[in-house]
Design a protein around this motif. Structure first.
Motif, PDB file in Angstrom:
ATOM      1  N   MET A 174     112.382   2.004  76.040  1.00 27.64           N
ATOM      2  CA  MET A 174     112.676   2.859  77.300  1.00 27.64           C
ATOM      3  C   MET A 174     113.416   1.982  78.229  1.00 27.64           C
ATOM      4  O   MET A 174     113.047   0.926  78.739  1.00 27.64           O
ATOM      5  CB  MET A 174     111.402   3.383  77.754  1.00 27.64           C
ATOM      6  N   VAL A 175     114.591   2.378  78.673  1.00 25.14           N
ATOM      7  CA  VAL A 175     115.328   1.634  79.591  1.00 25.14           C
ATOM      8  C   VAL A 175     115.298   2.599  80.982  1.00 25.14           C
ATOM      9  O   VAL A 175     115.427   3.740  81.243  1.00 25.14           O
ATOM     10  CB  VAL A 175     116.836   1.543  79.004  1.00 25.14           C
ATOM     11  N   GLU A 176     115.036   1.811  82.124  1.00 28.00           N
ATOM     12  CA  GLU A 176     114.966   2.412  83.495  1.00 28.00           C
ATOM     13  C   GLU A 176     116.168   2.962  83.796  1.00 28.00           C
ATOM     14  O   GLU A 176     117.459   2.467  83.525  1.00 28.00           O
ATOM     15  CB  GLU A 176     114.834   1.357  84.504  1.00 28.00           C
ATOM     16  N   GLY A 177     116.349   4.232  84.241  1.00 26.63           N
ATOM     17  CA  GLY A 177     117.613   5.001  84.282  1.00 26.63           C
ATOM     18  C   GLY A 177     118.199   5.531  83.454  1.00 26.63           C
ATOM     19  O   GLY A 177     119.061   6.522  83.461  1.00 26.63           O
ATOM     20  N   VAL A 178     117.692   5.336  82.174  1.00 21.97           N
ATOM     21  CA  VAL A 178     118.115   6.273  80.967  1.00 21.97           C
ATOM     22  C   VAL A 178     117.020   6.973  80.466  1.00 21.97           C
ATOM     23  O   VAL A 178     117.203   8.154  80.431  1.00 21.97           O
ATOM     24  CB  VAL A 178     118.649   5.104  79.821  1.00 21.97           C
ATOM     25  N   HIS A 179     115.905   6.616  80.410  1.00 26.46           N
ATOM     26  CA  HIS A 179     114.792   7.100  79.771  1.00 26.46           C
ATOM     27  C   HIS A 179     113.768   7.517  80.931  1.00 26.46           C
ATOM     28  O   HIS A 179     112.856   8.377  80.618  1.00 26.46           O
ATOM     29  CB  HIS A 179     114.010   6.353  78.811  1.00 26.46           C
ATOM     30  N   PHE A 180     113.853   7.042  81.854  1.00 24.68           N
ATOM     31  CA  PHE A 180     112.803   7.343  83.031  1.00 24.68           C
ATOM     32  C   PHE A 180     113.475   6.934  84.397  1.00 24.68           C
ATOM     33  O   PHE A 180     114.392   6.235  84.418  1.00 24.68           O
ATOM     34  CB  PHE A 180     111.527   6.437  82.869  1.00 24.68           C
ATOM     35  N   PHE A 181     112.878   7.457  85.466  1.00 23.54           N
ATOM     36  CA  PHE A 181     113.477   7.348  86.921  1.00 23.54           C
ATOM     37  C   PHE A 181     113.032   5.904  87.441  1.00 23.54           C
ATOM     38  O   PHE A 181     111.915   5.552  87.045  1.00 23.54           O
ATOM     39  CB  PHE A 181     113.169   8.577  87.788  1.00 23.54           C
ATOM     40  N   PRO A 182     113.736   5.381  88.288  1.00 23.59           N
ATOM     41  CA  PRO A 182     113.289   4.065  88.972  1.00 23.59           C
ATOM     42  C   PRO A 182     111.946   4.330  89.626  1.00 23.59           C
ATOM     43  O   PRO A 182     111.990   5.552  90.018  1.00 23.59           O
ATOM     44  CB  PRO A 182     114.578   4.003  89.960  1.00 23.59           C
ATOM     45  N   ASN A 183     111.191   3.534  89.809  1.00 22.48           N
ATOM     46  CA  ASN A 183     109.956   3.552  90.604  1.00 22.48           C
ATOM     47  C   ASN A 183     108.893   4.306  89.874  1.00 22.48           C
ATOM     48  O   ASN A 183     107.982   5.068  90.546  1.00 22.48           O
ATOM     49  CB  ASN A 183     109.992   3.790  91.924  1.00 22.48           C
ATOM     50  N   MET A 184     108.945   4.689  88.588  1.00 22.79           N
ATOM     51  CA  MET A 184     107.912   5.474  87.803  1.00 22.79           C
ATOM     52  C   MET A 184     106.607   4.850  87.761  1.00 22.79           C
ATOM     53  O   MET A 184     106.830   3.615  87.703  1.00 22.79           O
ATOM     54  CB  MET A 184     108.695   5.693  86.297  1.00 22.79           C
ATOM     55  N   ASP A 185     105.594   5.590  87.855  1.00 23.45           N
ATOM     56  CA  ASP A 185     104.350   4.812  87.679  1.00 23.45           C
ATOM     57  C   ASP A 185     103.954   3.991  86.577  1.00 23.45           C
ATOM     58  O   ASP A 185     104.368   4.551  85.443  1.00 23.45           O
ATOM     59  CB  ASP A 185     103.143   6.148  87.731  1.00 23.45           C
ATOM     60  N   PRO A 186     103.909   2.992  86.668  1.00 27.92           N
ATOM     61  CA  PRO A 186     103.550   2.013  85.366  1.00 27.92           C
ATOM     62  C   PRO A 186     102.599   2.561  84.472  1.00 27.92           C
ATOM     63  O   PRO A 186     102.656   2.221  83.171  1.00 27.92           O
ATOM     64  CB  PRO A 186     103.167   0.617  86.101  1.00 27.92           C
ATOM     65  N   ALA A 187     101.691   3.119  84.847  1.00 25.19           N
ATOM     66  CA  ALA A 187     100.536   3.552  84.083  1.00 25.19           C
ATOM     67  C   ALA A 187     101.068   4.740  83.201  1.00 25.19           C
ATOM     68  O   ALA A 187     100.799   4.777  81.762  1.00 25.19           O
ATOM     69  CB  ALA A 187      99.363   4.411  84.553  1.00 25.19           C
ATOM     70  N   LEU A 188     101.951   5.533  83.579  1.00 31.80           N
ATOM     71  CA  LEU A 188     102.737   6.614  82.723  1.00 31.80           C
ATOM     72  C   LEU A 188     103.604   6.002  81.739  1.00 31.80           C
ATOM     73  O   LEU A 188     103.756   6.509  80.715  1.00 31.80           O
ATOM     74  CB  LEU A 188     103.529   7.727  83.719  1.00 31.80           C
ATOM     75  N   LEU A 189     104.460   4.931  82.289  1.00 29.97           N
ATOM     76  CA  LEU A 189     105.593   4.314  81.661  1.00 29.97           C
ATOM     77  C   LEU A 189     104.711   3.851  80.239  1.00 29.97           C
ATOM     78  O   LEU A 189     105.136   3.852  79.255  1.00 29.97           O
ATOM     79  CB  LEU A 189     106.039   3.326  82.206  1.00 29.97           C
ATOM     80  N   ALA A 190     103.691   3.124  80.409  1.00 29.48           N
ATOM     81  CA  ALA A 190     102.654   2.275  79.426  1.00 29.48           C
ATOM     82  C   ALA A 190     102.306   3.574  78.209  1.00 29.48           C
ATOM     83  O   ALA A 190     102.346   3.452  77.175  1.00 29.48           O
ATOM     84  CB  ALA A 190     101.349   1.789  80.146  1.00 29.48           C
ATOM     85  N   HIS A 191     101.917   4.705  78.803  1.00 32.06           N
ATOM     86  CA  HIS A 191     101.356   5.570  78.128  1.00 32.06           C
ATOM     87  C   HIS A 191     102.646   6.350  77.171  1.00 32.06           C
ATOM     88  O   HIS A 191     102.443   6.418  75.953  1.00 32.06           O
ATOM     89  CB  HIS A 191     100.975   6.935  79.025  1.00 32.06           C
ATOM     90  N   LYS A 192     103.859   6.410  77.819  1.00 36.23           N
ATOM     91  CA  LYS A 192     104.938   6.958  76.943  1.00 36.23           C
ATOM     92  C   LYS A 192     105.398   6.144  76.081  1.00 36.23           C
ATOM     93  O   LYS A 192     105.781   6.447  74.970  1.00 36.23           O
ATOM     94  CB  LYS A 192     105.771   7.612  78.377  1.00 36.23           C
ATOM     95  N   ILE A 193     105.781   4.721  76.353  1.00 40.16           N
ATOM     96  CA  ILE A 193     106.170   3.817  75.316  1.00 40.16           C
ATOM     97  C   ILE A 193     105.236   3.876  74.272  1.00 40.16           C
ATOM     98  O   ILE A 193     105.826   3.895  72.958  1.00 40.16           O
ATOM     99  CB  ILE A 193     106.624   2.423  75.979  1.00 40.16           C
ATOM    100  N   LEU A 194     104.051   3.818  74.518  1.00 40.75           N
ATOM    101  CA  LEU A 194     103.143   3.794  73.118  1.00 40.75           C
ATOM    102  C   LEU A 194     103.095   5.408  72.448  1.00 40.75           C
ATOM    103  O   LEU A 194     103.185   5.352  71.211  1.00 40.75           O
ATOM    104  CB  LEU A 194     101.744   3.536  73.699  1.00 40.75           C
ATOM    105  N   ALA A 195     103.257   6.382  73.168  1.00 43.28           N
ATOM    106  CA  ALA A 195     103.009   7.686  72.714  1.00 43.28           C
ATOM    107  C   ALA A 195     104.250   7.913  71.929  1.00 43.28           C
ATOM    108  O   ALA A 195     104.099   8.591  70.704  1.00 43.28           O
ATOM    109  CB  ALA A 195     103.067   8.612  73.856  1.00 43.28           C
ATOM    110  N   VAL A 196     105.681   7.495  72.332  1.00 48.03           N
ATOM    111  CA  VAL A 196     106.687   7.630  71.607  1.00 48.03           C
ATOM    112  C   VAL A 196     106.863   7.063  70.459  1.00 48.03           C
ATOM    113  O   VAL A 196     107.169   7.428  69.247  1.00 48.03           O
ATOM    114  CB  VAL A 196     108.180   7.726  72.274  1.00 48.03           C
ATOM    115  N   ASN A 197     106.316   5.976  70.138  1.00 49.25           N
ATOM    116  CA  ASN A 197     106.088   4.958  68.985  1.00 49.25           C
ATOM    117  C   ASN A 197     105.113   5.730  68.131  1.00 49.25           C
ATOM    118  O   ASN A 197     105.273   5.779  66.885  1.00 49.25           O
ATOM    119  CB  ASN A 197     105.750   3.504  69.393  1.00 49.25           C
ATOM    120  N   LEU A 198     103.957   6.168  68.538  1.00 50.72           N
ATOM    121  CA  LEU A 198     102.914   6.605  67.726  1.00 50.72           C
ATOM    122  C   LEU A 198     103.550   8.015  67.317  1.00 50.72           C
ATOM    123  O   LEU A 198     102.976   8.288  66.110  1.00 50.72           O
ATOM    124  CB  LEU A 198     101.731   7.116  68.830  1.00 50.72           C
ATOM    125  N   SER A 199     104.268   8.730  67.892  1.00 48.58           N
ATOM    126  CA  SER A 199     104.832   9.922  67.395  1.00 48.58           C
ATOM    127  C   SER A 199     105.675   9.452  65.981  1.00 48.58           C
ATOM    128  O   SER A 199     105.596  10.397  65.100  1.00 48.58           O
ATOM    129  CB  SER A 199     105.798  10.494  68.460  1.00 48.58           C
TER     130      SER A 199
END
Ligand code: ADP
Ligand code: MG
Length: 322
Positions: free
Chosen positions: A47-72
């Motif tokens: 996940m790349v800032e500006g491509v997959h998520f907006f700048p200043n995204m909540d780090p807890a949400l980023l952590a959730h998503k990077i794991l979730a997309v891989n778990l998927s």
């Protein structure tokens, strides 16, 4: 703070501890034993800032998503996730950011029985890369290549909410704050369908997770199975928010082509339909029949709305497309 103390403070002891992990963080590589009779399934997602998520995204949400997309991805293969490595590229050391990120990785990894066994930490534009490993009973896996003529096509839960949220955030359509709050859950904290994937191992003839949009992803099954699909647009499972969007003149394009759903799309033989109903009840997960496998044609996926061909106005998300 030096690289090593960052790793010690924020990257060690994340998730569960598996007995078959022989060596974890601290050496140049981790060492694991693949349980007897099992095979390893391996995948990575970035996940790349500006491509997959907006700048200043909540780090807890980023952590959730990077794991979730891989778990998927593990879910799509029918694999049981067990280990992951995490390569972090960070613009600077922000302890509060790292602390929130790390707690969230720990929480989600623990919830899905995953152990973080290594990674890399470098400086640069924010980029998260997670490599996940899971196990499959030897010789068993869900693939994109097994769909057969006349199989039924199913999808889990709802489609289109993440894309609808994104369109709302970008101001491309009018959504109330309450609706956006509920749609953003699908975009920011997708729920990987891990148990469903494992349960489909002996039932589904093909499977993948919908990450780039249903039609674009079905095209992968169509190509690899040498079949085509007919999709019944009126059967697409939609949330209340999406249904309201349609009632107010919106179309089905976001549900057909929007990305980031992380639901499983799979095919089963017509005889397995009762099994799918039972599984849906057992897992308390809606599984909706949305179409069927037809003979290979030049147009590999045809969508119908109330019996008439439905033309989408937008394509699925593709990197490097001009
Ligand atoms: P090397 O220089 O040999 O690549 P590092 O000093 O980068 O090793 O890493 C030391 C240890 O810390 C290794 O076991 C590595 O897997 C682990 N590690 C580094 N960064 C992370 C991270 N972001 N998350 C988890 N483990 C990490
Ligand atoms: Mg090394």
């Amino acid at each position: 703070m030096a690289e090593f103390s960052i790793i010690e403070r924020f990257c060690s002891n994340l998730g569960v501890q598996h007995g078959d992990t022989n060596l974890t963080i601290g050496d140049d590589a981790a060492v694991i034993t693949v349980p007897k009779g099992m095979e390893l399934a391996i995948s990575a997602d970035t996940m790349v800032e500006g491509v997959h998520f907006f700048p200043n995204m909540d780090p807890a949400l980023l952590a959730h998503k990077i794991l979730a997309v891989n778990l998927s991805d593990m879910a799509a293969m029918g694999a049981e996730p067990k280990w992951a490595t995490l390569a972090l590229t960070l613009p600077q050391i922000d302890e509060a950011w790292l602390s929130d990120f790390s707690s969230s990785i720990n929480r989600v990894a623990t919830a899905y029985n995953v152990q973080i066994i290594g990674g890399d930490t470098t400086q640069g534009p924010l980029n998260l890369c997670l490599n996940i490993m899971g196990v499959l009973p030897a010789g068993q896996r869900l693939t994109r290549a097994g769909a057969n003529l006349n199989d039924e096509l199913y999808v889990s839960n709802n489609l289109g909410d993440a894309a609808l949220a994104l369109a709302g955030i970008k101001g491309e359509l009018e959504i109330t704050d309450d609706e956006l709050t509920s749609l953003k859950i699908a975009l920011e904290t997708p729920v990987p369908q891990v148990t469903l994937g494992q349960s489909l191992l002996k039932v589904a003839t093909s499977c993948l997770d919908v990450s780039d949009g249903l039609l674009a992803d079905l095209a992968h099954i169509a190509k690899q199975s040498d079949v085509s699909f007919e999709v019944d647009v009126e059967k697409l499972p939609l949330s209340q928010e999406y249904q309201k969007y349609v009632a107010q003149g919106g179309d089905f394009d976001l549900a057909l082509t929007g990305g980031d759903d992380y639901q499983l799309a799979f095919t089963v033989s017509p005889e397995s339909q009762a099994d799918i109903q039972q599984l849906s009840t057992k897992l308390n997960t809606p599984l909706t029949k949305i179409g069927k496998v037809v003979e290979a044609k030049s147009d590999s996926i045809v969508a119908f709305l109330d019996g008439k061909p439905y033309a989408v106005k937008r394509e699925g998300y593709e990197h490097f497309s001009s």
